[in-house]
Scaffold this motif. Sequence first.
Motif, PDB file in Angstrom:
ATOM      1  N   THR A  57       0.832  -1.204   0.000  1.00 27.84           N
ATOM      2  CA  THR A  57       0.000   0.000   0.000  1.00 27.84           C
ATOM      3  C   THR A  57       0.866   1.253   0.000  1.00 27.84           C
ATOM      4  O   THR A  57       0.613   2.213  -0.741  1.00 27.84           O
ATOM      5  N   ASN A  60       2.505   1.696  -3.354  1.00 26.48           N
ATOM      6  CA  ASN A  60       1.523   2.212  -4.309  1.00 26.48           C
ATOM      7  C   ASN A  60       1.272   3.700  -4.114  1.00 26.48           C
ATOM      8  O   ASN A  60       1.119   4.444  -5.081  1.00 26.48           O
ATOM      9  N   ARG A  61       1.263   4.165  -2.871  1.00 25.26           N
ATOM     10  CA  ARG A  61       1.107   5.603  -2.610  1.00 25.26           C
ATOM     11  C   ARG A  61       2.258   6.399  -3.226  1.00 25.26           C
ATOM     12  O   ARG A  61       2.052   7.470  -3.803  1.00 25.26           O
ATOM     13  N   ILE A  64       1.813   6.429  -7.054  1.00 22.33           N
ATOM     14  CA  ILE A  64       0.752   7.357  -7.449  1.00 22.33           C
ATOM     15  C   ILE A  64       1.239   8.797  -7.329  1.00 22.33           C
ATOM     16  O   ILE A  64       1.009   9.612  -8.215  1.00 22.33           O
TER      17      ILE A  64
END
Length: 68
Positions: A57, A60-61, A64
């Motif tokens: 997670t 992925n942050r 992004i």
Amino acid sequence: RLAGEVEAKLQKMNKLEIPSRVIGDLVINGLRNLDKIAYIRYAIVYLPLNNMNDIITEINRLLIAEGK
């Protein structure tokens, strides 16, 4: 470089004692901008990221945020 920036920010606070949380926050924010791998390594312990899903997670942050 990051160590010097953190030290300068701490000195500007002009306090005798600074909570370790403040120092950790400065370090992790600096690493996020400087070196993504070092950031993840530090974040695993500091945040803490307790399992693979938490780590994924956070990765992925970062991905992004880079895409913006």
